[in-house]
Every structure is written in C-alpha cells, then in structure tokens.
Design an enzyme around this catalytic site. Structure first.
Site, PDB file in Angstrom:
ATOM      1  N   TRP A 101      -7.120 -21.107   3.425  1.00  0.00           N
ATOM      2  CA  TRP A 101      -7.401 -22.486   3.843  1.00  0.00           C
ATOM      3  C   TRP A 101      -8.695 -22.609   4.636  1.00  0.00           C
ATOM      4  O   TRP A 101      -9.433 -23.583   4.486  1.00  0.00           O
ATOM      5  CB  TRP A 101      -6.228 -23.078   4.640  1.00  0.00           C
ATOM      6  CG  TRP A 101      -5.031 -23.344   3.771  1.00  0.00           C
ATOM      7  CD1 TRP A 101      -3.807 -22.770   3.888  1.00  0.00           C
ATOM      8  CD2 TRP A 101      -4.936 -24.237   2.643  1.00  0.00           C
ATOM      9  NE1 TRP A 101      -2.961 -23.246   2.913  1.00  0.00           N
ATOM     10  CE2 TRP A 101      -3.623 -24.145   2.143  1.00  0.00           C
ATOM     11  CE3 TRP A 101      -5.842 -25.109   2.013  1.00  0.00           C
ATOM     12  CZ2 TRP A 101      -3.178 -24.888   1.039  1.00  0.00           C
ATOM     13  CZ3 TRP A 101      -5.403 -25.846   0.915  1.00  0.00           C
ATOM     14  CH2 TRP A 101      -4.091 -25.734   0.441  1.00  0.00           C
ATOM     15  N   ASP A 171      -7.738 -26.597  12.278  1.00  0.00           N
ATOM     16  CA  ASP A 171      -6.732 -26.997  11.298  1.00  0.00           C
ATOM     17  C   ASP A 171      -5.407 -26.356  11.706  1.00  0.00           C
ATOM     18  O   ASP A 171      -5.219 -25.152  11.581  1.00  0.00           O
ATOM     19  CB  ASP A 171      -7.165 -26.507   9.906  1.00  0.00           C
ATOM     20  CG  ASP A 171      -6.137 -26.837   8.819  1.00  0.00           C
ATOM     21  OD1 ASP A 171      -5.052 -27.352   9.150  1.00  0.00           O
ATOM     22  OD2 ASP A 171      -6.446 -26.564   7.632  1.00  0.00           O
ATOM     23  N   LYS A 195       4.067 -29.992   6.310  1.00  0.00           N
ATOM     24  CA  LYS A 195       4.523 -28.675   6.743  1.00  0.00           C
ATOM     25  C   LYS A 195       5.519 -28.846   7.901  1.00  0.00           C
ATOM     26  O   LYS A 195       6.668 -28.486   7.778  1.00  0.00           O
ATOM     27  CB  LYS A 195       3.349 -27.801   7.193  1.00  0.00           C
ATOM     28  CG  LYS A 195       2.135 -27.812   6.254  1.00  0.00           C
ATOM     29  CD  LYS A 195       2.390 -27.132   4.926  1.00  0.00           C
ATOM     30  CE  LYS A 195       1.364 -27.419   3.841  1.00  0.00           C
ATOM     31  NZ  LYS A 195      -0.015 -27.142   4.128  1.00  0.00           N
TER      32      LYS A 195
HETATM   33  C1  LIG Z   1      -1.352 -27.221   3.224  1.00  0.00           C
HETATM   34  C2  LIG Z   1      -2.565 -26.982   4.007  1.00  0.00           C
HETATM   35  C3  LIG Z   1      -3.764 -27.690   3.764  1.00  0.00           C
HETATM   36  C4  LIG Z   1      -3.904 -28.685   2.635  1.00  0.00           C
HETATM   37  O1  LIG Z   1      -3.132 -29.808   2.875  1.00  0.00           O
HETATM   38  P1  LIG Z   1      -3.174 -31.065   1.881  1.00  0.00           P
HETATM   39  O2  LIG Z   1      -2.299 -32.037   2.596  1.00  0.00           O
HETATM   40  O3  LIG Z   1      -2.614 -30.620   0.571  1.00  0.00           O
HETATM   41  O4  LIG Z   1      -4.570 -31.529   1.770  1.00  0.00           O
HETATM   42  C5  LIG Z   1      -4.842 -27.430   4.569  1.00  0.00           C
HETATM   43  N1  LIG Z   1      -4.791 -26.527   5.566  1.00  0.00           N
HETATM   44  C6  LIG Z   1      -3.656 -25.823   5.824  1.00  0.00           C
HETATM   45  C7  LIG Z   1      -3.653 -24.829   6.930  1.00  0.00           C
HETATM   46  C8  LIG Z   1      -2.520 -26.029   5.046  1.00  0.00           C
HETATM   47  O5  LIG Z   1      -1.394 -25.341   5.313  1.00  0.00           O
END
Ligand SMILES: *Cc1c(COP(=O)(O)O)cnc(C)c1O
Length: 359
Positions: A101, A171, A195
């Site tokens: 990511w 993030d 998540k």
């Molecule tokens: C799932 C995830 C993303 C992407 O999320 P989307 O909602 O599909 O854009 C980005 N960063 C992390 C750490 C993730 O777990």
C-alpha cells in the site's frame, strides 16, 4: 448463524451494530423512513454526522486545531489528494516504502512531484520495517508519507517517526482505532472505512488546521480538503448510510471501553495467533517479530499443496476468507476490532487440529 470472517476488507462488523442497523432500518427513530432515505441536509442527518464526529473526537482525543473530513472516496483517492493539497508549490515529498500500500501511494505521488523514497524495505522483501536511522529525509520535502499498517504484507509500526517540522502524513486504514495515537504528532491521518470503521464507501481524514490551504490549480472541487472542511464534508451528497453505520461503530467502541480495550484485545488476539503459528513446525510466517501487525497476519503452510484443503476445511467450520492476497499467496487472518476473541480461539483450534491431521 454468524461465521467468523477474517477478510481484510470489507471486513467483519460488530454483530451488535448490525443488529441495531436491522432494527432501525425501516423506521429510524419513529420517523417512518430509513436513514438511507433522509435528506442529508435535514436536521436528522446533520445530527448523525455531528454525533459521529463528536464520538470520533472523543475516542482519539483529537485536539481542537484538527479538522475531521468524511470523504466518499476510498483511501486510494488520498494518494492524489495529498499531493494536490499539501505540496503548496513545493516540488518534492518524502515517501517511506514498507509494502504494497505504501508503494501504491508512491506510484500515484509520482504524477505530481519528485518522490524521494527516504527509506525502503524492498531489499528485505517487505519482511521488516526500515529502522529510523536508515531514513534519509529531505528537509525541503512538502510532507513525509507512510503507511502505519501494511494490510497485505502484515507489518505494523508501533512507533511514530519524528520528522521534525515537515508534516507527517499517515495511511492508518487497517489499524485505525485499534489503539490510541497522539494525533498532534501528525499533520494528517487518513483511513478507509471498510477495515476497522464501517462499511465501504467512506474514508476519514484528520488534518491540522494550518495545512488547509487552496490546493494546486486544476484540483477537482471534491478533492479540495479545505473546501470540504468549510462545507462540513457536504460539498455534495455524502454516503449517509455508511456514515451512520460508522457512527454506530464508534458508539460500540465507546461501550466496549474505548481504544484502551481495543488495544488490549488486539494484543491478546494477535499473541494467541502468533504463538500458535510460532510453536508449529507446519506453518510459517515471514515478518520479523518486532514489526508484526496485530491486525493482519499472513502465514503459509510449509507445503502449499494442502492450501486448498486448508481453505475448504476452514470454511466448513465457518472460518471464512482466510485466503492470502493474490500478491503473497498462502493465508491471511485479519483480526480487526470487531473480531471477537472467540473467533481467534476457533481459528487457533482449527490450526492445531489441521496440523495434527496433516502434519
Ligand atoms: C485497503 C487499503 C487501501 C485502499 O483502500 P480503498 O478504500 O480500496 O481505496 C489503502 N491503504 C491501506 C493501508 C489499505 O489497507
């Protein structure tokens, strides 16, 4: 019957919250309509939004000089929004590469600026975090971006880098609200909902006041953080249902005892699983123990020939979505806040039994 769902996302939600949604779905608080059918500008939804923000602020002790934005885009959209809003005329930004990511953010960041990969664990095959002494930060960078929990690779920072005056952007998608964090250490925190927050269709931004400026020329109006703050996250119709459910999840966390309890349970659940995996000569893990994620736990069978059998037998016991990401193969157990301790016990029992039978 509720299965134990180990999906990395969209992930399991607290059963209590889903039951509440079910109870209130047709007739929200005697209004005779569902939340989905309320006007987003009406007093009822305004109250839902304000309550969600208030509860989030209380959970994370968000200081007053930070703003919260409820965004409709997934976490991925912030890889564009961050440079568009935070470069502020600068041409360089620091990125830390620690897995899938954070790499995706780097690729997207390259559209807008000169990306300095200030640290990377690529040579270590993403199995350990690059230690802070190795970071080569650029004092002229507009910001430092990193991902504090790598959902696919299974790495988690349990420390916060000290990057001086340069805004730190993180993030936190896959471990948001699993522990308390000193928000004031960050310029901006963002997280996708599916998540650890609620259903898909929403991401959250927590951003320090002074970073809210006019974005780069040509920025689409919905991607302007400052404008979103001024419009109270309602430049257009927000994902009202998702925001409502996210708010119910915040209340659920508060009832459980807040982030301290989420933290303790994450510790307990992940220790249980790692101990079982470590003890066995049948399964293997790849991440260095000090950098292991408490939320996303990838593991493999020493002999992958049994992979499909493993998944089939797990499913027959209502242990779902254990297949590893297509990038890494094997298995992955995601054990977010809403995964009960009993679910991890059920998984551990299955792992031991499967080993006894096939090992
Ligand atoms: C799932 C995830 C993303 C992407 O999320 P989307 O909602 O599909 O854009 C980005 N960063 C992390 C750490 C993730 O777990």
């Amino acid at each position: 019957m509720r299965a134990y769902n180990f999906s990395a996302g969209p992930a399991t939600l607290p059963t209590e919250v889903l039951t509440q949604v079910q109870e209130e779905l047709l007739d929200w608080r005697g209004k005779g309509v569902s939340v989905m059918e309320l006007s987003h500008r009406g007093p009822e939804f305004m109250e839902i939004l304000a309550t969600a923000e208030r509860d989030l602020r209380a959970l994370l002790a968000i200081p007053d000089h930070y703003r919260v934005i409820f965004c409709q885009e997934g976490a991925s959209a912030h890889w564009d929004m961050i440079p568009l809003n935070l470069l502020q005329g600068r041409s360089r930004a620091d990125y830390i590469e620690t897995g899938y990511w954070s790499y995706r953010a780097i690729e997207e960041g390259r559209r807008y600026c000169q990306v300095n990969i200030a640290a990377s664990n690529r040579r270590d095959k993403f199995c350990a975090l690059p230690s802070f002494e190795e970071w080569r930060l650029d004092p002229g960078a507009a910001y430092v971006h990193y991902c504090s929990n790598e959902t696919i690779d299974g790495l988690e920072f349990n420390w916060i880098p000290d990057v001086g005056k340069v805004p730190l952007v993180v993030d936190m998608s896959s471990h948001f609200l699993s522990r308390s964090v000193p928000v004031e250490r960050f310029g901006m925190i963002y997280a996708g909902a599916q998540k650890n927050i609620g259903p898909a269709g929403l991401s959250l931004v927590i951003i320090r006041d002074d970073l809210l400026r006019t974005p780069a020329p040509g920025t689409p109006f919905l991607m302007d953080y400052h404008a979103q703050v001024l419009a109270n996250s309602m430049l257009n119709t927000p994902p009202t249902f998702t925001i409502w459910v996210a708010g119910l999840v915040f209340q659920w966390i508060k009832r459980q005892g807040g982030l301290e309890v989420m933290d303790r349970q994450a510790q307990q659940k992940s220790e249980l699983l790692y101990t079982t995996l470590d003890r066995s000569g049948f399964y293997r893990t790849t991440v260095k123990p000090a950098d292991r994620s408490r939320m996303n736990i990838p593991f493999h069978l020493l002999d992958p020939v049994l992979d499909e059998v493993f998944l089939r037998e797990a499913e027959s016991r209502h242990l779902l979505q254990l297949r590893g990401h297509r990038m890494s193969g094997g298995f992955r157990a995601s054990i977010y806040n809403a995964m009960p301790v009993a679910g991890v016990h059920a998984l551990v029992d299955f792992l031991e039994e499967f080993e006894r039978h096939y090992g």
